[in-house]
Scaffold this motif. Sequence first.
Motif, PDB file in Angstrom:
ATOM      1  N   ASP A 136      -7.893  -0.314   8.188  1.00  0.00           N
ATOM      2  CA  ASP A 136      -8.536   0.642   7.294  1.00  0.00           C
ATOM      3  C   ASP A 136      -9.983   0.282   7.016  1.00  0.00           C
ATOM      4  N   ILE A 180      -7.646   6.045   1.591  1.00  0.00           N
ATOM      5  CA  ILE A 180      -7.516   5.891   3.042  1.00  0.00           C
ATOM      6  C   ILE A 180      -8.774   6.468   3.705  1.00  0.00           C
ATOM      7  N   LYS A 215       0.835  -1.196   0.000  1.00  0.00           N
ATOM      8  CA  LYS A 215       0.000   0.000   0.000  1.00  0.00           C
ATOM      9  C   LYS A 215       0.874   1.252   0.000  1.00  0.00           C
ATOM     10  N   ARG A 268       6.295  -0.887   3.498  1.00  0.00           N
ATOM     11  CA  ARG A 268       5.149  -1.722   3.790  1.00  0.00           C
ATOM     12  C   ARG A 268       5.298  -3.138   3.228  1.00  0.00           C
ATOM     13  N   CYS A 309       2.318   4.330   1.294  1.00  0.00           N
ATOM     14  CA  CYS A 309       2.324   4.658   2.720  1.00  0.00           C
ATOM     15  C   CYS A 309       3.650   5.314   3.061  1.00  0.00           C
TER      16      CYS A 309
END
Length: 466
Positions: free
Chosen positions: A326, A308, A84, A139, A86
């Motif tokens: 999430d 998000i 993801k 991640r 991030c």
Amino acid sequence: MAASCHHYLLSSPFTSGLPLKTTRTTTTARPRPFPKAPIIIASSARPLRAAVVGGGPAGASAAEALALGGIETYLIERAPSGSKPCGGAIPLCMLSEFDLPSSLVDRRVTRMRVVSPSNRAADFGRSLRPHEHIPMLRREVLDSFLRRRAADAGARLLPGLFTSLRLPLSDSDPYLVHYIAPPSTRGSLAGDPSTLAVDVVIGADGANSRVARSISAGEYTTAIAFQERIRLPPAGMSRYEDLAEMYVGADVSPDFYAWVFPKCDHVAVGTGTSTAKPEIKRLQAAIRARAGPKIAGGEVIRVEAHPIPEHPRPRRVVGRAALVGDAAGYVTRCSGEGIYFAAKSGRMCGDAIVSAWKERGVVTEADLRTEYLRKWDDEYGGMFRFLDLLQQVFYGSNAGREALVELCADEYVQRMTFESYLYKRMARGDWRKDLGLAWRTIGSLVRAGVMGWEVDRLRGIGADAS
């Protein structure tokens, strides 16, 4: 009677908990309804079966907790090699709390620079103790490690795309989890649909959670995060050895912030917004321009975008299905932080299921609400509301952002911020210092407001003259 509602006769085709291959057929005959399973007294003949959808920090942590508790656990992840978008910052306490090896950490940031719309900068870090830092990681590295650990604990990893969830007709029926296994899965043809019968479901499949839709958990608004991974020349990377940067301003995000965060051999440069999603590429160009010569000569090695959540879903537990990470909406609005809260919520939910099963031999919606939701809200609800308030006060205008950066230079603000962030607890301050901080906050907002009004006035004069 209640203690037996998750156990079926050994002759039931779903007793094993193994995925069931669904064969394609060209007939149009109506499918037979799912047979209602007879109920027997709870025993150790078959453990509780759980499906966790999504293999990020939330899902992997939930799966590990379930497997360690003796639950027959299946972890479904559609893209094991993906990641993801991030920033990758985690609080210091996560290393020890989740027993993460130091090899996962790319950088140990001791300087966090916040840059205002007028390019004034405030450097966090003066209040850090010698052992304190902000761990930065990727991640894909973290998620892979957590999934492997869940597998080592006994969880069975199932690569596949979750498609739908058939809800039980009664308390004695299982959930039917439908997913499509990829071509590379041994024993599966390309696109073969499979079905898994389980007693409980944990949805950890992100902001666009299909599990949430399947259980009618309600809608929520989402923001979008966009970032580029840029490999810099050696001199550029040395600048970010222990430095991370946050940029605030309407040019880079009308309601959030942009970032330059260091990784092992590159930096992540990105931004996020909920109010200007169609303009995300323009906002990304703005952060590249603001970072300017510091990222000059860099090579873009990956471009990523992902939704998000902005707030928790209306319903996070429905029946014997729960949402974490999430999918539940556990991302703070002010900082955009979600990794720790994802892993923490997954573990708390998994532990709640194990506790209820071991204590009573049954898991109900009431168990999940009491042992998971209530504990989560008691521990973190206040923190989420406080950060939401800060976002509304400081991110709504450039004047507020200028005030935010001015306050960030205050050493007491830095100590309180790091105490809360690094250790995930609301820091308790000195009331006298808190009172002084309140007055300084008001002063900063007034000064920043005057600055903003003056800028608007000068812009108006220029427009009239033209």
